[in-house]
Design a protein around this motif. Sequence first.
Motif, PDB file in Angstrom:
ATOM      1  N   GLN A 284      -2.148 -36.766   4.328  1.00 55.57           N
ATOM      2  CA  GLN A 284      -3.323 -35.926   4.458  1.00 55.57           C
ATOM      3  C   GLN A 284      -3.516 -35.065   3.216  1.00 55.57           C
ATOM      4  O   GLN A 284      -2.588 -34.457   2.712  1.00 55.57           O
ATOM      5  N   SER A 285      -4.735 -35.023   2.730  1.00 51.32           N
ATOM      6  CA  SER A 285      -5.029 -34.243   1.539  1.00 51.32           C
ATOM      7  C   SER A 285      -4.945 -32.757   1.848  1.00 51.32           C
ATOM      8  O   SER A 285      -5.349 -32.318   2.930  1.00 51.32           O
ATOM      9  N   PRO A 286      -4.444 -31.944   0.906  1.00 53.01           N
ATOM     10  CA  PRO A 286      -4.392 -30.493   1.117  1.00 53.01           C
ATOM     11  C   PRO A 286      -5.803 -29.922   1.077  1.00 53.01           C
ATOM     12  O   PRO A 286      -6.736 -30.573   0.581  1.00 53.01           O
ATOM     13  N   PRO A 287      -5.987 -28.699   1.563  1.00 47.75           N
ATOM     14  CA  PRO A 287      -7.303 -28.062   1.469  1.00 47.75           C
ATOM     15  C   PRO A 287      -7.702 -27.906   0.011  1.00 47.75           C
ATOM     16  O   PRO A 287      -6.858 -27.892  -0.882  1.00 47.75           O
ATOM     17  N   ALA A 288      -8.995 -27.781  -0.237  1.00 49.17           N
ATOM     18  CA  ALA A 288      -9.471 -27.553  -1.597  1.00 49.17           C
ATOM     19  C   ALA A 288      -9.004 -26.184  -2.072  1.00 49.17           C
ATOM     20  O   ALA A 288      -8.891 -25.247  -1.279  1.00 49.17           O
TER      21      ALA A 288
ATOM     22  N   LEU B  76      -1.620 -27.923  -6.802  1.00 52.48           N
ATOM     23  CA  LEU B  76      -0.589 -28.753  -7.433  1.00 52.48           C
ATOM     24  C   LEU B  76       0.329 -29.413  -6.415  1.00 52.48           C
ATOM     25  O   LEU B  76       0.982 -30.404  -6.717  1.00 52.48           O
ATOM     26  N   GLY B  77       0.414 -28.839  -5.210  1.00 56.29           N
ATOM     27  CA  GLY B  77       1.300 -29.401  -4.196  1.00 56.29           C
ATOM     28  C   GLY B  77       1.817 -28.331  -3.257  1.00 56.29           C
ATOM     29  O   GLY B  77       1.169 -27.299  -3.058  1.00 56.29           O
ATOM     30  N   GLU B  78       2.986 -28.591  -2.686  1.00 56.28           N
ATOM     31  CA  GLU B  78       3.603 -27.663  -1.741  1.00 56.28           C
ATOM     32  C   GLU B  78       5.007 -27.300  -2.224  1.00 56.28           C
ATOM     33  O   GLU B  78       5.725 -28.154  -2.741  1.00 56.28           O
ATOM     34  N   GLU B  79       5.381 -26.037  -2.043  1.00 59.95           N
ATOM     35  CA  GLU B  79       6.723 -25.578  -2.391  1.00 59.95           C
ATOM     36  C   GLU B  79       7.127 -24.454  -1.451  1.00 59.95           C
ATOM     37  O   GLU B  79       6.262 -23.799  -0.862  1.00 59.95           O
ATOM     38  N   LYS B  80       8.424 -24.225  -1.334  1.00 59.26           N
ATOM     39  CA  LYS B  80       8.922 -23.120  -0.523  1.00 59.26           C
ATOM     40  C   LYS B  80       9.253 -21.918  -1.402  1.00 59.26           C
ATOM     41  O   LYS B  80       9.821 -22.066  -2.486  1.00 59.26           O
ATOM     42  N   VAL B  81       8.878 -20.743  -0.921  1.00 63.33           N
ATOM     43  CA  VAL B  81       9.246 -19.488  -1.556  1.00 63.33           C
ATOM     44  C   VAL B  81       9.892 -18.616  -0.487  1.00 63.33           C
ATOM     45  O   VAL B  81       9.244 -18.244   0.486  1.00 63.33           O
TER      46      VAL B  81
ATOM     47  N   THR C 201      11.959 -19.357   1.906  1.00 62.97           N
ATOM     48  CA  THR C 201      11.899 -20.110   3.183  1.00 62.97           C
ATOM     49  C   THR C 201      10.479 -20.295   3.708  1.00 62.97           C
ATOM     50  O   THR C 201      10.295 -20.929   4.741  1.00 62.97           O
ATOM     51  N   ARG C 202       9.467 -19.763   3.012  1.00 54.37           N
ATOM     52  CA  ARG C 202       8.086 -19.894   3.477  1.00 54.37           C
ATOM     53  C   ARG C 202       7.432 -21.115   2.831  1.00 54.37           C
ATOM     54  O   ARG C 202       7.559 -21.352   1.617  1.00 54.37           O
ATOM     55  N   ASN C 203       6.726 -21.911   3.640  1.00 58.82           N
ATOM     56  CA  ASN C 203       5.995 -23.064   3.125  1.00 58.82           C
ATOM     57  C   ASN C 203       4.712 -22.575   2.452  1.00 58.82           C
ATOM     58  O   ASN C 203       3.897 -21.898   3.079  1.00 58.82           O
ATOM     59  N   CYS C 204       4.551 -22.945   1.189  1.00 53.65           N
ATOM     60  CA  CYS C 204       3.426 -22.430   0.407  1.00 53.65           C
ATOM     61  C   CYS C 204       2.639 -23.554  -0.267  1.00 53.65           C
ATOM     62  O   CYS C 204       3.183 -24.603  -0.594  1.00 53.65           O
ATOM     63  N   TRP C 205       1.345 -23.278  -0.458  1.00 51.64           N
ATOM     64  CA  TRP C 205       0.533 -24.093  -1.356  1.00 51.64           C
ATOM     65  C   TRP C 205       0.751 -23.559  -2.767  1.00 51.64           C
ATOM     66  O   TRP C 205       0.769 -22.346  -2.985  1.00 51.64           O
ATOM     67  N   LYS C 206       0.889 -24.465  -3.722  1.00 51.29           N
ATOM     68  CA  LYS C 206       1.024 -24.069  -5.125  1.00 51.29           C
ATOM     69  C   LYS C 206      -0.275 -24.404  -5.851  1.00 51.29           C
ATOM     70  O   LYS C 206      -0.718 -25.554  -5.847  1.00 51.29           O
ATOM     71  N   LEU C 207      -0.897 -23.393  -6.443  1.00 52.60           N
ATOM     72  CA  LEU C 207      -2.181 -23.549  -7.105  1.00 52.60           C
ATOM     73  C   LEU C 207      -2.074 -23.208  -8.589  1.00 52.60           C
ATOM     74  O   LEU C 207      -1.261 -22.367  -8.973  1.00 52.60           O
ATOM     75  N   GLN C 208      -2.921 -23.854  -9.379  1.00 54.13           N
ATOM     76  CA  GLN C 208      -3.056 -23.499 -10.785  1.00 54.13           C
ATOM     77  C   GLN C 208      -4.494 -23.049 -11.023  1.00 54.13           C
ATOM     78  O   GLN C 208      -5.450 -23.725 -10.625  1.00 54.13           O
ATOM     79  N   LEU C 209      -4.650 -21.887 -11.678  1.00 58.51           N
ATOM     80  CA  LEU C 209      -5.964 -21.339 -11.979  1.00 58.51           C
ATOM     81  C   LEU C 209      -6.072 -21.136 -13.489  1.00 58.51           C
ATOM     82  O   LEU C 209      -5.146 -20.608 -14.109  1.00 58.51           O
ATOM     83  N   ARG C 210      -7.200 -21.543 -14.048  1.00 59.14           N
ATOM     84  CA  ARG C 210      -7.401 -21.397 -15.491  1.00 59.14           C
ATOM     85  C   ARG C 210      -8.434 -20.310 -15.759  1.00 59.14           C
ATOM     86  O   ARG C 210      -9.475 -20.240 -15.113  1.00 59.14           O
TER      87      ARG C 210
END
Length: 262
Positions: free
Chosen positions: A59-63, A169-174, A176-185
């Motif tokens: 499943q694609s992540p949210p925009a 960019l994907g998903e990562e834990k910080v 123990t929390r499940n997080c979305w990882k975003l890149q902003l320019r």
Amino acid sequence: MLNVEDRSNDKSRTVASRQKLRMVRSSFEHSSLFRHSSFIIRHLILAICLAVTVSTRGQSPPAAKDILASVRMMESRQQIDLQGQLRQNDVVIPFRLVQNGPLIRYSFSNPDETLQLRLGENSSRLDVVSDAGTEKFVGSKLNERIRDTSVTYEDLAFKFLYWPAARVLGEEKVRTRNCWKLQLRAPSRESQYSNVLLWIDKASGALMRMEGYDWNAQLAKRFEVVSAQKIEKRWFLKQMRIEEFKPGTSHVEARTYLEIKK
């Protein structure tokens, strides 16, 4: 020769044997059919489960724009009146934090300084509050440090939450929390950062970590939530660590803590 009674008995035994044979065959066929049907059902269930699993995993992540919109909405709905401080080494700078929905005020003393942040739908605005009223914070001063700490006025303004060039960019834990990882320019060179990485808690929409990169693509600063606290049945930031890096290295030049008290 067999008499009539013997022939009758033989006939009866033959009929009984055939009936038993038919019953056994029917039972066997029924059992085979059941096993075959059960086999098909089990495989259908397995196929459905696999299909659901593959669908969920793929499943694609949210925009990115939708994730950022939810963060802005969450940030603009809080009602708080708390005491906080910026702490760097032995220097402690107390402040008062008052938020009424999208309007956030930071009040410092020695010398007195009041900043007002307004979180809008499409942008944020940082103002200086004085006896004469409110005046927009001069853009050229956004990169200045607050009381000689690692925190700048731009950091306080959350400008990056409105940058249009963003992607997941994907998903990562910080922690123990499940997080979305975003890149902003950054949309222009007005910012001290060329791009920012954000880690946003999937469940709450809270900002868990932020990394700002300079215009040489080197890590300049990292913000990370260290702990949270529950105040009046709601969760708030308790301590955030801000690390400033020596350009081009992983060496931390300065470390500031933003702490919120009950």
